[in-house]
Design a protein around this motif. Structure first.
Motif, short mmCIF file in Angstrom:
data_model
loop_
_atom_site.label_atom_id
_atom_site.label_comp_id
_atom_site.label_asym_id
_atom_site.label_seq_id
_atom_site.Cartn_x
_atom_site.Cartn_y
_atom_site.Cartn_z
N LEU A 261 -71.61 -34.57 -82.86
CA LEU A 261 -72.00 -34.74 -84.25
C LEU A 261 -71.54 -36.11 -84.73
CD1 LEU A 261 -71.06 -31.24 -85.71
CD2 LEU A 261 -73.36 -32.13 -85.37
N GLY A 262 -72.36 -36.72 -85.59
CA GLY A 262 -71.98 -38.00 -86.13
C GLY A 262 -70.70 -37.92 -86.95
N LYS A 263 -69.90 -38.99 -86.88
CA LYS A 263 -68.65 -39.05 -87.63
C LYS A 263 -68.69 -40.22 -88.61
CE LYS A 263 -65.68 -37.31 -83.88
NZ LYS A 263 -64.50 -37.64 -83.03
N ARG A 264 -67.98 -40.06 -89.70
CA ARG A 264 -67.87 -41.15 -90.66
C ARG A 264 -67.23 -42.37 -89.98
NH1 ARG A 264 -68.10 -41.08 -96.15
NH2 ARG A 264 -67.99 -38.79 -96.16
N GLY A 265 -67.86 -43.52 -90.08
CA GLY A 265 -67.33 -44.73 -89.49
C GLY A 265 -67.69 -44.95 -88.04
N GLU A 266 -68.43 -44.02 -87.44
CA GLU A 266 -68.84 -44.16 -86.04
C GLU A 266 -70.31 -44.54 -85.98
OE1 GLU A 266 -67.93 -41.38 -82.39
OE2 GLU A 266 -69.70 -40.59 -83.43
N ASN A 267 -70.64 -45.54 -85.16
CA ASN A 267 -72.06 -45.88 -85.05
C ASN A 267 -72.78 -44.82 -84.20
OD1 ASN A 267 -72.15 -46.70 -82.19
ND2 ASN A 267 -70.99 -48.50 -82.85
N SER A 268 -74.07 -44.72 -84.40
CA SER A 268 -74.86 -43.65 -83.78
C SER A 268 -74.95 -43.79 -82.27
CB SER A 268 -76.26 -43.60 -84.40
OG SER A 268 -76.17 -43.28 -85.77
N GLU A 269 -74.89 -45.04 -81.78
CA GLU A 269 -74.88 -45.23 -80.33
C GLU A 269 -73.67 -44.55 -79.70
OE1 GLU A 269 -75.42 -47.61 -82.52
OE2 GLU A 269 -77.41 -48.41 -82.06
N GLU A 270 -72.53 -44.64 -80.36
CA GLU A 270 -71.33 -44.00 -79.83
C GLU A 270 -71.43 -42.48 -79.91
OE1 GLU A 270 -67.76 -43.40 -78.04
OE2 GLU A 270 -68.98 -45.22 -78.12
N THR A 271 -72.06 -41.95 -80.96
CA THR A 271 -72.27 -40.50 -81.04
C THR A 271 -73.10 -40.03 -79.85
OG1 THR A 271 -72.26 -40.64 -83.46
CG2 THR A 271 -73.13 -38.62 -82.49
N GLY A 272 -74.20 -40.74 -79.57
CA GLY A 272 -75.02 -40.38 -78.42
C GLY A 272 -74.26 -40.49 -77.12
N ARG A 273 -73.43 -41.53 -77.01
CA ARG A 273 -72.65 -41.74 -75.79
C ARG A 273 -71.67 -40.59 -75.57
NH1 ARG A 273 -67.86 -44.42 -74.24
NH2 ARG A 273 -68.01 -45.33 -72.14
N ARG A 274 -71.06 -40.10 -76.64
CA ARG A 274 -70.13 -38.97 -76.50
C ARG A 274 -70.85 -37.74 -75.95
NH1 ARG A 274 -68.12 -36.69 -80.72
NH2 ARG A 274 -69.15 -37.82 -82.42
N ALA A 275 -72.05 -37.47 -76.46
CA ALA A 275 -72.82 -36.32 -75.96
C ALA A 275 -73.18 -36.51 -74.50
CB ALA A 275 -74.07 -36.13 -76.81
N ALA A 276 -73.58 -37.72 -74.15
CA ALA A 276 -73.97 -38.01 -72.76
C ALA A 276 -72.79 -37.85 -71.81
CB ALA A 276 -74.56 -39.41 -72.66
N LEU A 277 -71.63 -38.37 -72.19
CA LEU A 277 -70.45 -38.26 -71.34
C LEU A 277 -69.98 -36.82 -71.21
CD1 LEU A 277 -68.40 -41.42 -72.44
CD2 LEU A 277 -69.86 -41.12 -70.42
N ASP A 278 -70.17 -36.04 -72.26
CA ASP A 278 -69.88 -34.61 -72.22
C ASP A 278 -70.69 -33.94 -71.11
OD1 ASP A 278 -68.97 -32.08 -72.93
OD2 ASP A 278 -70.27 -31.90 -74.67
N LEU A 279 -71.98 -34.27 -71.05
CA LEU A 279 -72.86 -33.71 -70.03
C LEU A 279 -72.57 -34.32 -68.65
CD1 LEU A 279 -75.19 -31.82 -69.37
CD2 LEU A 279 -76.79 -33.60 -70.10
N ALA A 280 -72.32 -35.62 -68.61
CA ALA A 280 -72.06 -36.30 -67.34
C ALA A 280 -70.84 -35.72 -66.62
CB ALA A 280 -71.88 -37.80 -67.58
N LYS A 281 -69.86 -35.27 -67.37
CA LYS A 281 -68.67 -34.66 -66.76
C LYS A 281 -69.06 -33.45 -65.93
CE LYS A 281 -63.92 -33.32 -67.91
NZ LYS A 281 -63.81 -31.99 -67.30
N SER A 282 -69.99 -32.64 -66.43
CA SER A 282 -70.48 -31.48 -65.67
C SER A 282 -71.21 -31.93 -64.41
CB SER A 282 -71.41 -30.63 -66.54
OG SER A 282 -70.71 -30.03 -67.61
#
Length: 351
Positions: A261-282
């Protein structure tokens, strides 16, 4: 009904609301009265919060239970379950408390009701520290179906932090038993799909930024990536929020999820990256069940009629907690077998 009350220390291992949810769920299904002490003792605000109280009340109604100590801030609860009765039930969390966590507690119980059940749940549909409702329907539900159970889902309104206000309707048909599962062959990753959304007054470009970021991060694993980008209908989601859910499908039918989920002060590219890394770990661990469903399947493995096995990644504290409570409340036995960067959870199942 058994007369002996099973005592559970609510401060052990994960030490949070999960102990309460799993203990009460298995109390209802097994008709074992429980006394849960030191509830959330290590948290900054110990004891029962509103979302925990609503979960207790929901399970109380479903199982015609007698409850003692269920009040705001209470650190000890006694729960004496009766018979699980189908019908229509409602739980309304006034904050953005997670609807998915309410469902985690209630769903296993309703599978063993005497008739169909309808749950109308209010709260947060997309909240931090809990599975987004889209993950629950698109990743967890297909895993549940391997156990021989499912549910129907209708989204009425999205609810985001801090206001909440989300509403979903869940319909569940009871089943005679849960089947054991064997999910140990991950196969090859065949596709990645998902949903990148914005809501309220946020611009659609944030949705594109999150989705593009996922594509860049995951292209080394899969070339077939399709992320839907959209702005939520104001009638369904009037408040501001942004987020992304990504799902990978494999050649053997495994589904793995990641989200952010998007966070205050975080750019959207980083939000997407967090989701991707979450999946990449699996991906890197070679798992068949991701870390978000890993702990959720423990109750079903314990109740299934026969031995089950599932290949997962690093054993999370939530999973260790779920196993501890499941073994305490049932006759199921679990074993963790290391398998390279992953682990296989084996369970003897119900006897």
């Amino acid at each position: 009904m058994a007369c002996e009350v099973k005592e559970i220390d609510g401060s052990i291992l994960e030490g949070g609301g999960q102990i309460l949810r799993i203990a009460l769920t298995l109390s209802v299904i097994r008709k074992i009265p429980v006394r849960i002490m030191k509830i959330r003792a290590g948290r900054s605000k110990p004891g029962l919060m509103e979302q925990h109280l609503k979960g207790i009340e929901l399970l109380r109604d479903i199982s015609n239970a007698k409850v003692k100590g269920a009040s705001f801030g209470s650190t000890e609860v006694e729960f004496w379950p009766g018979n699980i009765t189908g019908g229509s039930y409602e739980a309304r969390v006034k904050t953005a408390g997670s609807i998915s966590l309410l469902l985690q507690a209630a769903l296993p119980c309703t599978l063993f009701a005497n008739s169909n059940t309808t749950l109308r749940l209010h709260g947060g549909t997309n909240a931090e520290m809990a599975p987004q409702i889209d993950y629950t329907t698109e990743v967890f539900r297909p895993i549940l179906e391997k156990f021989g159970a499912t549910f129907d889902f209708d989204l009425i309104r999205r609810g985001y932090f801090p206001k909440g206000g989300g509403e979903v309707v869940i319909n569940i048909e009871p089943i005679p038993k849960l089947d054991p599962i064997k999910i140990v062959d991950r196969g090859q990753i065949t596709s990645v799909f998902g949903w990148s959304f914005v809501a309220g007054s946020l611009p659609i470009k944030l949705s594109h930024a999150m989705a593009d970021s996922v594509g860049r991060e995951l292209k080394r694993f899969c070339n077939n990536i399709k992320i839907e980008r959209y702005k939520e209908d104001r009638n369904i989601a009037p408040d501001n929020c942004s987020g992304i859910i990504v799902v990978a499908e494999t050649s053997t039918g495994c589904l793995l999820g990641g989200s952010a989920l998007g966070k205050r002060g975080e750019n959207s590219e980083e939000t997407g990256r967090r989701a991707a890394l979450d999946l990449a770990k699996s991906f890197e661990e070679g798992t068949c069940v991701d870390s978000h469903s890993q702990d959720q399947i423990i109750v079903f493995m314990a109740l299934a009629q026969g031995p089950s096995s599932a290949k997962v990644g690093e054993i999370t504290m939530h999973t260790k907690t779920a196993i501890f409570i499941a073994e305490k409340m049932t006759n199921a036995k679990f074993e963790i077998i290391p398998s390279g960067p992953s682990n296989i959870i084996q369970c003897s199942g119900s006897k």
